[in-house]
Design a protein around this motif. Sequence first.
Motif, PDB file in Angstrom:
ATOM      1  N   THR A 269       0.840  -1.189   0.000  1.00 17.76           N
ATOM      2  CA  THR A 269       0.000   0.000   0.000  1.00 17.76           C
ATOM      3  C   THR A 269       0.878   1.243   0.000  1.00 17.76           C
ATOM      4  OG1 THR A 269      -0.112  -0.017   2.417  1.00 17.76           O
ATOM      5  CG2 THR A 269      -1.900  -1.133   1.217  1.00 17.76           C
ATOM      6  N   GLY A 270       0.285   2.379  -0.326  1.00 19.30           N
ATOM      7  CA  GLY A 270       1.009   3.638  -0.304  1.00 19.30           C
ATOM      8  C   GLY A 270       0.135   4.742   0.252  1.00 19.30           C
ATOM      9  N   ARG A 271       0.725   5.586   1.064  1.00 13.91           N
ATOM     10  CA  ARG A 271       0.000   6.726   1.636  1.00 13.91           C
ATOM     11  C   ARG A 271       0.971   7.879   1.830  1.00 13.91           C
ATOM     12  NH1 ARG A 271      -3.970   6.717   6.975  1.00 13.91           N
ATOM     13  NH2 ARG A 271      -4.286   8.970   7.060  1.00 13.91           N
ATOM     14  N   ILE A 272       0.696   8.976   1.159  1.00 14.76           N
ATOM     15  CA  ILE A 272       1.528  10.158   1.328  1.00 14.76           C
ATOM     16  C   ILE A 272       0.644  11.384   1.107  1.00 14.76           C
ATOM     17  CG2 ILE A 272       2.335  10.011  -1.081  1.00 14.76           C
ATOM     18  CD1 ILE A 272       5.010  11.249  -0.067  1.00 14.76           C
ATOM     19  N   ASP A 273       0.585  12.257   2.087  1.00 15.18           N
ATOM     20  CA  ASP A 273      -0.349  13.385   2.086  1.00 15.18           C
ATOM     21  C   ASP A 273      -1.759  12.837   1.828  1.00 15.18           C
ATOM     22  OD1 ASP A 273       1.891  14.904   2.574  1.00 15.18           O
ATOM     23  OD2 ASP A 273       2.088  15.651   0.547  1.00 15.18           O
ATOM     24  N   GLY A 274      -2.471  13.341   0.831  1.00 13.94           N
ATOM     25  CA  GLY A 274      -3.814  12.842   0.571  1.00 13.94           C
ATOM     26  C   GLY A 274      -3.876  11.667  -0.382  1.00 13.94           C
ATOM     27  N   PHE A 275      -2.741  11.303  -0.974  1.00 18.47           N
ATOM     28  CA  PHE A 275      -2.704  10.209  -1.944  1.00 18.47           C
ATOM     29  C   PHE A 275      -2.802   8.854  -1.244  1.00 18.47           C
ATOM     30  CE2 PHE A 275      -0.493  13.678  -4.116  1.00 18.47           C
ATOM     31  CZ  PHE A 275      -1.141  13.682  -5.346  1.00 18.47           C
ATOM     32  N   ARG A 276      -3.569   7.945  -1.846  1.00 17.91           N
ATOM     33  CA  ARG A 276      -3.716   6.579  -1.358  1.00 17.91           C
ATOM     34  C   ARG A 276      -3.535   5.637  -2.543  1.00 17.91           C
ATOM     35  NH1 ARG A 276      -3.491   9.478   2.272  1.00 17.91           N
ATOM     36  NH2 ARG A 276      -4.873   9.746   4.059  1.00 17.91           N
ATOM     37  N   SER A 277      -2.813   4.543  -2.344  1.00 18.43           N
ATOM     38  CA  SER A 277      -2.569   3.625  -3.448  1.00 18.43           C
ATOM     39  C   SER A 277      -2.363   2.209  -2.935  1.00 18.43           C
ATOM     40  CB  SER A 277      -1.336   4.076  -4.243  1.00 18.43           C
ATOM     41  OG  SER A 277      -0.207   4.205  -3.388  1.00 18.43           O
TER      42      SER A 277
END
Length: 316
Positions: A269-277
């Motif tokens: 998974t990825g999470r940075i600021d408002g981005f989610r992936s």
Amino acid sequence: METNKEAMGTISIFKQGAEIYNSSFGYKKMESKERANENTRYWIGSISKTYTATIILQLIDEGKISFNRKLGEFFPGIVNAKEITIKDLLLHRSGLHNVTNDPSFEVWIAEPRSRKEMVARMKKFKPVFKPNKMTEYSNTNYVLLSYIAEEIENKSFEEILERRIFKRLNLKRTSFNDTLNLANNEAMDYFPENGDWSPITYQTNLTGTMGAGGIISTAREVNIFYNDLFSGEFLSDQTLKTMTTPVGDDLGMGIAVSTMKGSDIYGHTGRIDGFRSMAAYFPEEKLSIALTFNCGKGSMVKKMKRVLNAYRYTFK
């Protein structure tokens, strides 16, 4: 997801190396009502760790470094560096404090941060446990691994990624260590507030995130990489097996190894600021799914399960 205001972004599905589905929903920029499309770029956060692990494992395959090489050869000032191995860093078994857990980190990392500044900040924290005694996820491990790759290759990590992965796969919409560029069909990110999405104006500066979270890409190009990696295009069979063999808490090297709806899965998974992936590869089905969102709430794993259910219902 769009109707229920759960997320906005792009979904890509690959089967046996070919894209069979790509759909974008919602806006890449809500203020101007610009809708996302298949070429919209998103910050993919910690999915970047899969790329970083791949580079380190390539260097191991090439005999330029070994799993047992010590962190102390590169950064002797870090606590326990004489005991921490490359393998420990890859598997999150170093015991190093996760530098992003510091409450002030979010504000600090909004400015460009050099290697010297990042390492100095890492040195401030005591270790969480002794090396190789347990597993605990830490972004510190993968920032250091990208610096080590730079030392071995005598190139910037951006150059290493370009040569070893991006150009090799002709990934024209993927880049590293960049800043938000809305003119380049990049998405603005948002957070949920009062039942709607509000823009995030205070952004992370990716110069400090390095191999822990510094890549920008599209859902399609994330899938191209994941498909080729787990199809054996980058690593030897033995090294790929090592990468996908977890040692505690389902963590492999740059990935999590688990099951979903009865199938094995390699993903992150990825999470940075408002981005989610989230990116996932299902080896038995030779299936890869990438979710790249510029806003989202709730579990990305649950969203992945819903996409997987829809895929199986539609294509089987």
